[in-house]
Design a protein around this motif. Structure first.
Motif, PDB file in Angstrom:
ATOM      1  N   SER A   1      -7.566   0.617   2.185  1.00 44.34           N
ATOM      2  CA  SER A   1      -7.741  -0.052   3.013  1.00 44.34           C
ATOM      3  C   SER A   1      -6.731  -1.300   3.212  1.00 44.34           C
ATOM      4  O   SER A   1      -6.639  -1.633   4.373  1.00 44.34           O
ATOM      5  N   GLU A   2      -6.190  -1.492   2.172  1.00 47.44           N
ATOM      6  CA  GLU A   2      -5.058  -2.655   2.141  1.00 47.44           C
ATOM      7  C   GLU A   2      -3.861  -1.882   2.817  1.00 47.44           C
ATOM      8  O   GLU A   2      -3.188  -2.704   3.758  1.00 47.44           O
ATOM      9  N   LYS A   3      -3.578  -0.862   2.585  1.00 46.65           N
ATOM     10  CA  LYS A   3      -2.281  -0.124   3.274  1.00 46.65           C
ATOM     11  C   LYS A   3      -2.399   0.006   4.798  1.00 46.65           C
ATOM     12  O   LYS A   3      -1.711  -0.188   5.427  1.00 46.65           O
ATOM     13  N   ASN A   4      -3.523   0.611   5.123  1.00 40.23           N
ATOM     14  CA  ASN A   4      -3.916   0.697   6.464  1.00 40.23           C
ATOM     15  C   ASN A   4      -4.016  -0.536   7.282  1.00 40.23           C
ATOM     16  O   ASN A   4      -3.588  -0.774   8.412  1.00 40.23           O
ATOM     17  N   ALA A   5      -4.567  -1.836   6.669  1.00 38.84           N
ATOM     18  CA  ALA A   5      -4.458  -3.171   7.128  1.00 38.84           C
ATOM     19  C   ALA A   5      -2.991  -3.610   7.415  1.00 38.84           C
ATOM     20  O   ALA A   5      -2.382  -4.117   8.381  1.00 38.84           O
ATOM     21  N   LEU A   6      -2.004  -3.270   6.460  1.00 38.26           N
ATOM     22  CA  LEU A   6      -0.503  -3.541   6.748  1.00 38.26           C
ATOM     23  C   LEU A   6       0.032  -2.801   7.848  1.00 38.26           C
ATOM     24  O   LEU A   6       0.701  -3.116   8.649  1.00 38.26           O
ATOM     25  N   LEU A   7      -0.556  -1.349   7.880  1.00 35.67           N
ATOM     26  CA  LEU A   7      -0.195  -0.522   8.794  1.00 35.67           C
ATOM     27  C   LEU A   7      -0.241  -0.998  10.462  1.00 35.67           C
ATOM     28  O   LEU A   7       0.320  -0.875  11.359  1.00 35.67           O
ATOM     29  N   GLU A   8      -1.839  -1.618  10.386  1.00 32.95           N
ATOM     30  CA  GLU A   8      -1.944  -2.133  11.763  1.00 32.95           C
ATOM     31  C   GLU A   8      -1.573  -3.318  11.916  1.00 32.95           C
ATOM     32  O   GLU A   8      -1.271  -3.472  13.096  1.00 32.95           O
ATOM     33  N   LEU A   9      -1.095  -4.051  11.195  1.00 30.74           N
ATOM     34  CA  LEU A   9      -0.221  -5.501  11.477  1.00 30.74           C
ATOM     35  C   LEU A   9       1.188  -4.988  11.949  1.00 30.74           C
ATOM     36  O   LEU A   9       1.787  -5.399  12.833  1.00 30.74           O
ATOM     37  N   TYR A  10       1.852  -3.861  11.294  1.00 31.91           N
ATOM     38  CA  TYR A  10       3.108  -3.409  11.681  1.00 31.91           C
ATOM     39  C   TYR A  10       2.846  -3.049  13.083  1.00 31.91           C
ATOM     40  O   TYR A  10       3.879  -3.085  13.976  1.00 31.91           O
ATOM     41  N   LYS A  11       1.689  -2.162  13.471  1.00 31.77           N
ATOM     42  CA  LYS A  11       1.677  -1.672  14.871  1.00 31.77           C
ATOM     43  C   LYS A  11       1.360  -2.577  15.915  1.00 31.77           C
ATOM     44  O   LYS A  11       2.133  -2.577  16.830  1.00 31.77           O
TER      45      LYS A  11
ATOM     46  N   VAL B   1       6.710  -7.776   1.610  1.00 36.10           N
ATOM     47  CA  VAL B   1       5.192  -7.397   0.868  1.00 36.10           C
ATOM     48  C   VAL B   1       5.494  -7.478  -0.593  1.00 36.10           C
ATOM     49  O   VAL B   1       6.357  -6.767  -1.536  1.00 36.10           O
ATOM     50  N   THR B   2       4.545  -8.186  -1.308  1.00 34.54           N
ATOM     51  CA  THR B   2       4.528  -8.115  -2.879  1.00 34.54           C
ATOM     52  C   THR B   2       3.318  -7.465  -3.300  1.00 34.54           C
ATOM     53  O   THR B   2       2.191  -7.750  -2.803  1.00 34.54           O
ATOM     54  N   VAL B   3       3.401  -6.701  -4.348  1.00 31.97           N
ATOM     55  CA  VAL B   3       2.320  -5.917  -4.727  1.00 31.97           C
ATOM     56  C   VAL B   3       1.992  -6.413  -6.228  1.00 31.97           C
ATOM     57  O   VAL B   3       3.042  -6.238  -7.188  1.00 31.97           O
ATOM     58  N   GLN B   4       0.952  -6.661  -6.782  1.00 33.97           N
ATOM     59  CA  GLN B   4       0.708  -6.760  -8.260  1.00 33.97           C
ATOM     60  C   GLN B   4      -0.598  -6.255  -8.558  1.00 33.97           C
ATOM     61  O   GLN B   4      -1.473  -6.609  -8.002  1.00 33.97           O
ATOM     62  N   ASN B   5      -0.465  -5.497  -9.545  1.00 32.80           N
ATOM     63  CA  ASN B   5      -1.655  -4.817 -10.229  1.00 32.80           C
ATOM     64  C   ASN B   5      -2.326  -4.124  -9.164  1.00 32.80           C
ATOM     65  O   ASN B   5      -3.792  -3.972  -9.173  1.00 32.80           O
ATOM     66  N   GLY B   6      -1.592  -3.465  -8.443  1.00 33.26           N
ATOM     67  CA  GLY B   6      -2.022  -2.312  -7.392  1.00 33.26           C
ATOM     68  C   GLY B   6      -2.587  -3.030  -6.146  1.00 33.26           C
ATOM     69  O   GLY B   6      -3.335  -2.286  -5.397  1.00 33.26           O
ATOM     70  N   HIS B   7      -2.414  -4.194  -6.213  1.00 28.22           N
ATOM     71  CA  HIS B   7      -2.949  -5.050  -5.024  1.00 28.22           C
ATOM     72  C   HIS B   7      -1.824  -5.660  -3.960  1.00 28.22           C
ATOM     73  O   HIS B   7      -0.937  -6.380  -4.733  1.00 28.22           O
ATOM     74  N   VAL B   8      -1.896  -6.101  -2.725  1.00 28.56           N
ATOM     75  CA  VAL B   8      -1.138  -6.749  -1.797  1.00 28.56           C
ATOM     76  C   VAL B   8      -1.307  -8.130  -2.066  1.00 28.56           C
ATOM     77  O   VAL B   8      -2.536  -8.650  -1.821  1.00 28.56           O
TER      78      VAL B   8
END
Length: 301
Positions: free
Chosen positions: A32-42, A65-72
């Motif tokens: 869900s987080e990766k898809n949100a980033l991809l939608e922002l990009y698009k 983008v900074t990722v910590q403990n598996g989350h953006v």
């Protein structure tokens, strides 16, 4: 010879570990987080960004983008030529702490879903082309410390709900098209240090409730249509260093006698309105800057 082989094995082991670790971290980023980033990009024409993302690479390698403990936890795309609208899915980045999209060409409205970012501490949207009303739902963002959206085209009233954000230290909505009265509820922001409402279309009296802001250092209300008198409660603003109230319709400055003239570094008011006696000549009036000059964005914030 044996020692050299051992060294090679160790080096190979470290490389394998790093690859496995990187893959594991990337795998932990929820879809869900990766898809949100991809939608922002698009939705903001990522292919035209100053620094683009390699969407086939691990998420944590994406610019800003900074990722910590598996989350953006952070997105910093300051001055990166984002053009378009913010997607509703931005609300899926539940662990986001810092969102800096300042100095881009983002248009459309601020998505209501942004209020779902309950861990967000810094929201920087200044110097874009955002329009429409500020979502009242933002008042539910209980961790927000800095909210900066100056130099956009935001309209409507300032939401009363902003007074619910008890963590807020900076609120800058200058240079928009905001109308109506300054909400009394802003007087509940006990930690607020800077309030910028410069150059809008705000009218009515300045709320006396603002006098409760004991930590307030900067109050910029210039270039509006505010009227009435300076609230007597302003005498309680012992921390105030910058006060800009010029270019309004204020007709009485009498209550400013209760303020300590020595506390100000910058004090701008409509001196011509005071009259010939100029009771406030002891104030050190410095008209060397306007409201937004101090609110310059920094990449490391």
């Amino acid at each position: 010879m044996i020692q050299q082989k051992l060294q090679r094995v160790c080096v190979f082991g470290v490389i394998v570990f790093c690859l496995v670790f990187t893959t594991a971290v990337n795998a932990m980023v929820p879809k869900s987080e990766k898809n949100a980033l991809l939608e922002l990009y698009k939705s903001t024409k990522g292919q035209n960004w100053n620094t683009v993302w390699d969407v086939n690479a691990p998420v944590e390698s994406w610019f800003g983008v900074t990722v910590q403990n598996g989350h953006v936890v952070e997105i910093n795309l300051f001055r990166n030529n984002l053009e378009g609208r913010l997607p509703e899915s931005i609300g899926n980045l539940k662990h986001l702490v810092n969102l800096n999209l300042a100095f881009n060409i983002i248009s459309g409205e601020i998505p209501k879903s942004i209020a779902q970012l309950s861990k967000l501490e810094v929201l920087k949207l200044e110097m874009n082309r955002l329009e429409g009303e500020i979502p009242s739902e933002i008042g539910n963002m209980e961790s927000l410390v800095r909210l900066s959206a100056f130099n956009n085209f935001l309209s409507g009233k300032i939401p009363e709900s902003l007074g619910n954000i008890q963590t807020l230290r900076e609120l800058n909505l200058s240079s928009n098209n905001l109308t109506g009265r300054i909400p009394n509820s802003l007087g509940e922001l006990s930690k607020l240090e800077s309030l910028g409402l410069f150059e809008n279309k705000l009218y009515g009296s300045i709320p006396g409730e603002l006098g409760k802001l004991g930590n307030l250092k900067e109050l910029v209300l210039a270039n509006n249509e505010l009227g009435g008198e300076i609230p007597k409660e302003f005498g309680q603003l012992a921390s105030l260093k910058v006060l800009q109230i010029q270019n309004n319709n204020i007709f009485s400055f009498e209550n400013m006698e209760g303020m300590n003239s020595g506390q100000f570094l910058v004090f701008d008011y409509d001196k011509k309105e005071v009259g010939k006696e100029d009771k406030y000549k002891d104030f050190d009036v410095i008209k060397t800057r306007m409201a937004d000059t101090k609110f310059e964005d920094e990449m490391d914030e």
